[in-house]
Design an enzyme around this catalytic site. Structure first.
Site, PDB file in Angstrom:
ATOM      1  N   HIS A 155     -14.618   0.791  -5.985  1.00 49.73           N
ATOM      2  CA  HIS A 155     -14.350   2.225  -5.777  1.00 49.73           C
ATOM      3  C   HIS A 155     -15.521   3.010  -6.373  1.00 49.73           C
ATOM      4  CE1 HIS A 155     -12.322   6.108  -6.329  1.00 49.73           C
ATOM      5  NE2 HIS A 155     -11.314   5.676  -5.592  1.00 49.73           N
ATOM      6  N   ASP A 164     -10.748  -2.787  -5.252  1.00 51.99           N
ATOM      7  CA  ASP A 164     -10.466  -1.399  -4.864  1.00 51.99           C
ATOM      8  C   ASP A 164     -11.500  -0.919  -3.844  1.00 51.99           C
ATOM      9  OD1 ASP A 164      -9.520   1.141  -4.708  1.00 51.99           O
ATOM     10  OD2 ASP A 164      -9.751   1.625  -6.822  1.00 51.99           O
ATOM     11  N   ASP A 165     -11.056  -0.622  -2.648  1.00 50.98           N
ATOM     12  CA  ASP A 165     -11.915  -0.099  -1.573  1.00 50.98           C
ATOM     13  C   ASP A 165     -12.920  -1.117  -1.050  1.00 50.98           C
ATOM     14  OD1 ASP A 165     -10.537   2.196  -2.238  1.00 50.98           O
ATOM     15  OD2 ASP A 165     -12.297   3.454  -2.574  1.00 50.98           O
ATOM     16  N   CYS A 171      -5.133   4.175  -2.221  1.00 51.64           N
ATOM     17  CA  CYS A 171      -4.784   3.433  -3.444  1.00 51.64           C
ATOM     18  C   CYS A 171      -3.305   3.434  -3.826  1.00 51.64           C
ATOM     19  CB  CYS A 171      -5.565   4.008  -4.620  1.00 51.64           C
ATOM     20  SG  CYS A 171      -7.337   3.780  -4.477  1.00 51.64           S
ATOM     21  N   SER A 227      -7.824   6.014 -10.781  1.00 52.30           N
ATOM     22  CA  SER A 227      -9.141   5.732 -10.190  1.00 52.30           C
ATOM     23  C   SER A 227     -10.264   6.083 -11.145  1.00 52.30           C
ATOM     24  CB  SER A 227      -9.325   6.522  -8.895  1.00 52.30           C
ATOM     25  OG  SER A 227      -8.369   6.119  -7.949  1.00 52.30           O
ATOM     26  N   HIS A 266      -2.582   3.165 -11.359  1.00 57.64           N
ATOM     27  CA  HIS A 266      -2.457   4.201 -10.324  1.00 57.64           C
ATOM     28  C   HIS A 266      -1.045   4.321  -9.729  1.00 57.64           C
ATOM     29  CE1 HIS A 266      -5.179   6.645  -7.391  1.00 57.64           C
ATOM     30  NE2 HIS A 266      -4.407   7.385  -8.170  1.00 57.64           N
ATOM     31  N   LYS A 269     -11.293   3.312   4.896  1.00 61.59           N
ATOM     32  CA  LYS A 269     -10.284   3.847   3.968  1.00 61.59           C
ATOM     33  C   LYS A 269      -9.658   5.148   4.478  1.00 61.59           C
ATOM     34  CE  LYS A 269     -10.027   5.736  -0.768  1.00 61.59           C
ATOM     35  NZ  LYS A 269     -10.619   5.687  -2.111  1.00 61.59           N
ATOM     36  N   LYS A 271      -6.834  -1.453 -12.909  1.00 67.50           N
ATOM     37  CA  LYS A 271      -6.367  -0.155 -12.411  1.00 67.50           C
ATOM     38  C   LYS A 271      -4.866  -0.191 -12.118  1.00 67.50           C
ATOM     39  CE  LYS A 271      -7.073   2.872  -8.405  1.00 67.50           C
ATOM     40  NZ  LYS A 271      -8.066   3.365  -7.435  1.00 67.50           N
ATOM     41  N   ASP A 321      -7.095  -3.198  -1.836  1.00 65.22           N
ATOM     42  CA  ASP A 321      -6.024  -2.205  -1.621  1.00 65.22           C
ATOM     43  C   ASP A 321      -6.163  -1.398  -0.346  1.00 65.22           C
ATOM     44  OD1 ASP A 321      -8.248  -0.700  -2.484  1.00 65.22           O
ATOM     45  OD2 ASP A 321      -6.966   0.798  -3.436  1.00 65.22           O
ATOM     46  N   ASN A 322      -7.396  -1.262   0.127  1.00 59.14           N
ATOM     47  CA  ASN A 322      -7.629  -0.513   1.375  1.00 59.14           C
ATOM     48  C   ASN A 322      -9.085  -0.701   1.782  1.00 59.14           C
ATOM     49  OD1 ASN A 322      -7.346   2.000  -0.946  1.00 59.14           O
ATOM     50  ND2 ASN A 322      -9.297   1.817   0.108  1.00 59.14           N
ATOM     51  N   ARG A 351      -0.739   0.124  -3.663  1.00 55.44           N
ATOM     52  CA  ARG A 351      -0.359  -0.618  -4.879  1.00 55.44           C
ATOM     53  C   ARG A 351       1.165  -0.691  -5.019  1.00 55.44           C
ATOM     54  NH1 ARG A 351      -5.350  -0.828  -7.856  1.00 55.44           N
ATOM     55  NH2 ARG A 351      -6.770  -0.221  -6.184  1.00 55.44           N
TER      56      ARG A 351
HETATM   57 MG    MG Z   1      -8.539   2.052  -3.051  1.00 51.49          MG
END
Ligand code: MG
Length: 464
Positions: free
Chosen positions: A233, A34-35, A74, A156, A133, A306, A131, A285-286, A78
């Site tokens: 994240h 994540d991130d 996010c 998150s 989301h 992001k 996660k 994811d980003n 996803r």
């Molecule tokens: Mg993310």
């Protein structure tokens, strides 16, 4: 004569074994950070974050250098990965809110087909760890979206903040005052809360360990595991074993704990004799959450991070591993997390749905035969609006806009800005004036896309 007979028998046994192997559907594991930014892994050039397991995974498999998330934040990212569709189609992208929140009313519509639902049609066991989301209410949870099993935090790790402290206080670095108790995030097993607040210090290793157990318990069936880490994240948490160990500081500690989990998962697959029949993919994811400075990651030489449609927002590490099956290579062809839907479906023998538009290509020919990627383009959405499009080496920006107070105001470009991403990965030198033919080509591509687009009903807009 006897020798000839033995020889023929050996050939027969060998070809039977080979055809059995071909018939045995492979297992799939997606490890989704994540991130995490394009520049955050050792194998993608980070000078001080040590990721020996991911580096080895890349060396033994394929390291993709033009691999994209389906969105720059996010929730839509996803949804894109799991459905093989641009999130605007499922309604999981919105012009009102960029992601789902703990008071959001909706989630991934039941009419969407997730990769797990797809693989269940051909007998796979399925687990989501980490996660989610895509909606925290029971009807939207993984167990109602094709997963037999869920263990994780449904959104998150910074949501459900306990009031009394300024949000921005949490991001000071170094800062030992950030406690797991400051966030009331729940940890679920299937649909039941088993811990609240979730102990985030140990969550990364617990997620990896869950995957290890799941592999051991399901080794006799084809399985699909979607491991979506909550970290890196912000706020960052790390278990004691990794705290203070990385040269990069806390952010590096967090990544090195994720990398350690990757090592455990790959070792388990080898020990159980499953490595050759399992495809493991690592991506994010980003891009990195840059306003958080030392606590955010790095997009390396890519621009911004992001939330933006610059390359740093959506281009990610993409590592594919399956020893003996995937041909080791560094691949600069274009790929997307959305392509996993079709790639896995084909490998598993699951029929693709024909009642909807998929934005998903089979990457099998690149992974197994070193042929060209069927994907030639990327459409960059921010919410429900197209900001940019890529065809081959060229990317046109129709709109640029900063994010989280960085990288400038919204600006529309007519004519668009044009970059050659192979020559200029940092998007510095506008060459629109020299390439009207490329602008025309990209305009046609976008017009064609829009002509067939039916946007789904906005699932992110309504909150309690
Ligand atoms: Mg993310």
């Amino acid at each position: 004569m006897k020798n000839l007979f033995t020889f023929l028998l050996t050939i027969l046994c060998f070809s039977t074994l080979q055809s059995q192997e071909k018939q045995s559907p492979p297992n799939f594991i997606i490890i989704f950070a994540d991130d995490l930014g394009y520049g955050d892994l050792g194998t993608y050039g980070h000078p001080t974050i040590k990721t020996p397991n991911l580096d080895r995974m890349a060396e033994e498999g394929q390291k993709w250098t033009n691999f994209y998330a389906g969105a720059s934040v996010c929730t839509p990212s996803r949804a894109a990965l799991l459905t093989g569709r641009l999130p605007v189609r499922s309604g999981m992208a919105s012009s009102k809110h960029r992601v789902l929140f703990p008071d959001s009313k909706n989630g991934l519509p039941a009419s969407e087909i997730t990769m797990a639902e797809q693989l269940k049609t051909v007998g796979y066991k399925t687990a989501a760890i980490g996660k989610w989301h895509l909606g925290h209410k029971e009807q939207y949870l993984p167990t109602n979206n094709g997963f037999d099993y869920y263990f994780g935090i449904p959104y998150s790790n910074d949501m459900d903040k306990i009031s009394g402290k300024d949000y921005w206080d949490y991001w000071k670095q170094p800062d030992d005052s950030i406690k797991t108790e400051h966030f009331n995030v729940p940890l679920l097993r299937n649909t039941k809360i088993i811990e609240r607040p979730a102990n985030q210090n140990t969550i990364t290793t617990r997620y990896s360990d869950e995957v290890v157990s799941y592999i051991k318990q399901n080794k006799d069936n084809p399985f699909f595991v979607y491991l979506a880490h909550n970290l890196p994240h912000i706020p960052l948490f790390v278990s004691d074993k990794f705290k203070g160990k990385s040269e990069r500081g806390l952010y590096g500690d967090v990544l090195e704990e994720i990398d350690n989990g990757v090592g455990k998962i790959l070792s388990t697959l080898k020990e159980e004799g499953l490595a050759e029949n399992t495809i493991v993919v690592f991506t994010s994811d980003n891009g990195p959450w840059l306003p958080f400075k030392l606590n955010g990651g790095s997009a390396g030489l890519l621009r911004a991070g992001k939330g933006s449609t610059w390359e740093g927002g959506m281009r990610e590490p993409g590592i594919f591993w399956s020893p003996g099956r995937i041909k080791p290579a560094v691949v600069s062809d274009i790929g997307s997390t959305m392509d996993l839907f079709t790639t896995f479906s084909k490998m598993a023998g699951a029929e693709l749905p024909n009642d909807r538009i998929l934005d998903s290509h089979d990457l099998g020919p690149v992974l197994f035969e070193q042929k060209e990627s069927a994907r030639k383009s990327i459409i960059y959405y921010r919410g429900t609006e197209i900001y940019a499009a890529r065809f081959g080496d060229y990317k046109a920006h129709f709109i640029t806009q900063g994010v989280y107070g960085q990288f400038g105001e919204r600006e529309e470009h007519n004519p668009p800005i044009l970059y050659n991403l192979s020559h200029d990965p940092s998007e510095q030198f506008d060459i629109a004036a020299d390439h009207p033919e490329m602008l025309q080509k990209i305009n046609e591509l976008v017009a064609e896309h829009k002509s067939k687009l039916v946007a789904g009903e906005d699932q992110l807009a309504d909150r309690e």
